[in-house]
Structure formats: C-alpha cells, structure tokens
Design an enzyme around this catalytic site. Structure first.
Site, PDB file in Angstrom:
ATOM      1  CB  SER A   1      26.206  35.499  55.000  1.00  0.00           C
ATOM      2  OG  SER A   1      25.417  36.367  55.750  1.00  0.00           O
TER       3      SER A   1
ATOM      4  N   GLY B   1      30.487  35.998  49.612  1.00  0.00           N
ATOM      5  CA  GLY B   1      30.259  34.614  50.019  1.00  0.00           C
ATOM      6  C   GLY B   1      30.298  34.429  51.523  1.00  0.00           C
TER       7      GLY B   1
ATOM      8  N   GLY C   1      20.176  34.622  52.252  1.00  0.00           N
ATOM      9  CA  GLY C   1      20.623  34.131  53.553  1.00  0.00           C
ATOM     10  C   GLY C   1      19.861  32.884  53.982  1.00  0.00           C
ATOM     11  CG  ASP C   2      15.822  33.240  54.729  1.00  0.00           C
ATOM     12  OD1 ASP C   2      16.453  33.478  55.783  1.00  0.00           O
ATOM     13  OD2 ASP C   2      14.884  33.927  54.324  1.00  0.00           O
TER      14      ASP C   2
ATOM     15  N   GLY D   1      27.801  38.888  52.135  1.00  0.00           N
ATOM     16  CA  GLY D   1      27.159  39.413  50.924  1.00  0.00           C
ATOM     17  C   GLY D   1      27.724  38.770  49.678  1.00  0.00           C
ATOM     18  CB  ALA D   2      28.696  40.272  46.441  1.00  0.00           C
TER      19      ALA D   2
END
Lengths: 305, 305
Positions: free
Chosen positions: A217, A222, A248-249, A219-220
């Site tokens: 992941s 994707g 993230g979850d 962050g912004a």
C-alpha cells in the site's frame, strides 16, 4: 466464514480537542470508544460487505469487557476471543479540531502467559476448520513469541486455508518466511523488511522471501500488487483527502473478500482501493462510507505494472 | 471523619512516551492507572496522614468499576460514591520522557440525570452528619447544575460542618457567594473570579464575595492566606523542581487536616506547603513522599503578609 486474528486487540478511543499543544492541558470535547485492533477493523468491514466473519485473539480486563460488549452489540463479527488475565490495551487518537490531524498514543498491550498462548493455538486450529480464509493482523502483545505469525501461517497452510499477513518488523520477517498467501505491507514496512525504498524492487524481494503475493500500500498512490498471476497498480480516481486511519484495514478486507469470492486480482485490487478510499472519505475514522464505496468501485484505475 | 466530594471522579492514566510530537504515532512504554479527581486525591493524602476519610460523588460504567475496585484495594478512603448510568471519565497525563513535561487530556465526564443528582444530595446530607469537615473539589460533570457547589456549601453550613471549596469558573463564583469557610484558588482561578491579577488585592476581593478564608496557591511561591485571624505567606524552603500534578490537592489535604485538628493558621499553612512540596518532589505524579514531608515540615517559612 472468514477468520481474522488480532492478538493485540484494543479499545480504540478517539478524542477531539481544539488544538493539541504539548505540555498544555486540554478539554476533550468528544469521546468515541470502539472495538479495535487491525483484525477487528478488518472483520467490521467484511461484515458490512455481507460476509460471515469470526474474530479471535485475546481480550481481558475492564477494557476487554467493554470491547466484547461492543462487539456483541453489533450485527457484525462473531466473538471467538480468548480471555486473558491482563487487560486489553487502549489506543488513543487525538484529533486536532483545527488541522484535522491525528496524534496517536498506543498502549503496549497485556502480558500474555505461555498457557494463554497455548489455549489460543488450540482455539485457532478449531476455528480454521470452518474458515475459507484467515487474516493475521497487527502487533504482538508482550509474552507472545516473535515467531507467532510464522506458526499461525504454517498451521493455516497445513489445513489448506489461505492466509493474509498484515504486520511489521520482526514478526513480519519471520511470518513471511513461513510462506503466507498474501502480505500487505505499507511502504515503511516493506522497506524495513527488504532494505529497499524502491517499491517495485522491494515488492519482488518480499516475494523471494516467501510471500506468494505482495500487495504494497503506497498511501494516496494506491496499491502495487506482485502475484504469481501478474503485476498491477490500482489507484483511486483522484487525490484523496481525509483521515487515513483504517484505510489499510479496509484494503485487507477488500483483498480477502475478493479472494473468498474467487475474483481475479484486478477485481480484488479494485475492491481494496475502493474500500480504502471510502474509509479515508468517511467522517468517522475507520468507517466505510457505503455510497462512496459503490461509486468508487466503477472508478478505480487498475493497470498492468 | 473528613468527607471529600468529587462530582467528576476520574480514572487517571499516566502514559510515558519517548517524546510527544503532534501528528505522530507513539508507543506508550508505561501505563499507570489509578483513581482520580481532585477530591479522591485529597482523600488519599488525608488517609496517608492517618485521618478517617470518606469519598463521595459519582461513579459509573467500566471506568467507574475499575476506579471503585482500586479504591477498595487500598487501606485508604471509604467509598461512598453514588452509582450513575454514565461512565466515569478518564484523564490522560502524557509524560514526555525527554523533558519530563506533561500534556494533559481530560474527558468531560458522564451526563448526570436529575434523579441521580437528587440521590447524591440525599447521600451527601447523610454523610455530613458524621463529618468533621468537607472538601468540595473539582469540575462539574454535564447535567449537574452550575450552582451545585453553592447548594452543597449551604447544606454544610446548615449542619455546622466547615466546608472547603476548590473549583473554578462559574461553579466557584456561585459557590463563593454561599459563604464557604475556605477556598483555595490558584492564581488563574483567582484572577478569573475577581478580575484582578494582583494576588493580594484579588484575595481580599474573594473574601468580600463571601469566602471566610482565602488560601491562594501561587505555584512555586507557595500560599497566600487571608483569613479573619490574619494574613500570612507560606513558602517552601527552596525553589521546587518536579511534577506539580496533585500539589494543589495535597495542599487542600493539609489545610483540612489542620482545620479538624484545630491547628492555628500558620501551622495549617506549614502542613499544606510541606505536603504540596513533597508531592512535587515525588517520583510518581500525585504521591506524597513521607520522608520529604517530615523533613519539609521544619523548613517551611510562614511570614505575616
């Protein structure tokens, strides 16, 4: 049933203050209290998507009791938590009313006795018998062996249950070596695991260490997925502003949900990015905005990487 | 028996972090949990001094349960708290391991229903029958009338029980008008009450508003007392360094303890300053170091003001 494991469950408190200033005294204007820990959050999103889901891990003390009462009060996950003598930790997210920024304070968690860990391992194996997939999530409380996730991944593989591992540091390093089906590190966790800050290289390196598929992941930006079936990038349709808590979850829930429904990787990644993005947009930290999710599903961009 | 009233009791948490940085995530290395709220702290010090002491006020929810269990576990104050439906608030003191400075986060407290306030008033009157003095301490939880302390002061006066009031803002303003025997404002509270930042003038003004005696706490400069028997300053023997949490509550305990033992004002002030100073020196916030206290008793300077 999908099983999520949260060895270090938490009572998550969100405090709103006007402006957080170190060494000052603050009146908290709003307190929100809810069950937490990564696996519990993943389970909440899976339940909202209509999946049958069971949560296990540890809970104890007055905080553990509140956590279990709150879980029971929802039409969501089934509670299969193992009672322990120590008290479930609290986490506190202090939201600055001016900037919207969050300051996080995380208690370490209760000391788990060897006998409690043994009881958990028995319960875990029983629960796996009815599980279509398992998510192993978050930090380890004191007393749990650092190789815990490696043990849990091996047990799942022996029983033919796909395992997704979402943790960090040494527990991630050891867990990866036990060959989980999916890991979902963020950029920092991936760099710590592989020594490389270059996502493409680091993701491949993480696969070589044992993970069948790696979904990083970013962050912004994707997700970047490197799998036996191919490599993809999945990105939200536009720059996302909001509270990243729980994103993230939500992504883990999207990946697992797609896995048990036998979706292909691009569809799983679309779901993960749409859920994570809807979470960032939601007014309450960690909630998924259902309308936003449905709308985003059509607009996530998945490209071969 | 000395009675202390804490309408807004608290479960006080102390978190130790390496260094508090806004908008960052922090691992809490140490968690200390104990019963709190000003009147509870005052009672703890009084009990340590050998007085019989009873605490009343409100307690509820899982946090209230922990608070009551902890109170019962000590050989200290007798628990006469009134159960309420809402949950007792938490306060969090985040101690910066580098600077030693503390950042405070205080929840507002539970909503008190009119019937719960009525139950408390009955209980308070019963308890006063066996009390040699009463301390009325701290903030009001939501739902309690802003004139609450005025009511409690009047009831105590009607029953001939000396009342010490330690609060702030509008509850202090109204409480003072009901003519308590002692108030113990700090410099900010005194300025807010009287509009004057000059302690000598403000203290006299506070007496004119109704307080029989005013003991202003001036931080490291000690106490300024203006009473019908005279005016005194009481100061620690040397500049004090340490954690001021609980120093004001220790001073209240000293004043009350001296009052019920019929000590003269200089002796009461000596006790108050010695207890407050010993609290600042103590390694755990709010604890009184007994050896330090005994040693300080001989060295506090009281002078006519």
């Amino acid at each position: 049933m999908i099983l999520t494991v949260t060895l270090n469950t938490a009572l998550d408190l969100t405090y709103r203050v006007r402006s957080l200033r170190p060494h000052a005294s603050h009146r908290v204007s709003e307190v929100v209290e809810r069950p937490g820990g990564k696996g519990v959050n993943v389970a909440r999103v899976l339940a909202a998507l209509g999946h049958e889901v069971t949560v296990t891990g540890f809970a104890g003390g007055a905080t553990g009791q509140v956590l279990r009462e709150r879980l029971a009060g929802t039409s969501g996950p089934v509670d299969a938590l193992v009672p322990v003598a120590g008290a479930t930790r609290r986490t506190i997210a202090v939201v600055d009313g001016r900037s919207g920024d969050t300051t996080q304070l995380n208690e370490p968690g209760p000391q788990i006795a060897p006998a409690e860990w043994g009881t958990f391992l028995d319960r875990y194996e029983e629960l796996l018998a009815g599980a279509s997939a398992v998510a192993l999530c978050g930090s380890l409380p004191p007393g749990v062996p650092v190789g815990a996730y490696a043990t849990l991944v091996r047990t799942a593989r022996a029983l033919g249950v796909p395992a997704l591992l979402d943790t960090s540091g040494e527990p991630l390093r050891r867990g990866v070596a036990a060959r989980p089906d999916v890991i979902k590190p963020n950029a920092d966790e991936l760099a710590e695991l592989t020594g490389s800050h270059e996502p493409s290289r680091a993701t491949q390196d993480a696969r070589r260490r044992g993970a069948r598929a790696v979904v990083a992941s970013l962050g912004a930006d994707g997700l970047l997925a490197v799998t036996p079936e191919g490599r993809w990038r999945a990105a939200p349709p536009s720059r996302v502003h909001g509270n990243p808590t729980g994103a993230g979850d939500a992504a883990v829930a999207g990946l697992l949900s797609g896995l048990v429904e036998n979706l292909d990787w691009p569809a799983r990644l679309t779901r993960a990015v749409a859920l994570a993005t809807a979470t960032v947009h939601a007014p309450t930290a960690g909630d998924v905005g259902r309308t936003a999710y449905d709308e985003l599903l059509a607009r996530v961009l998945v490209t071969a990487a």
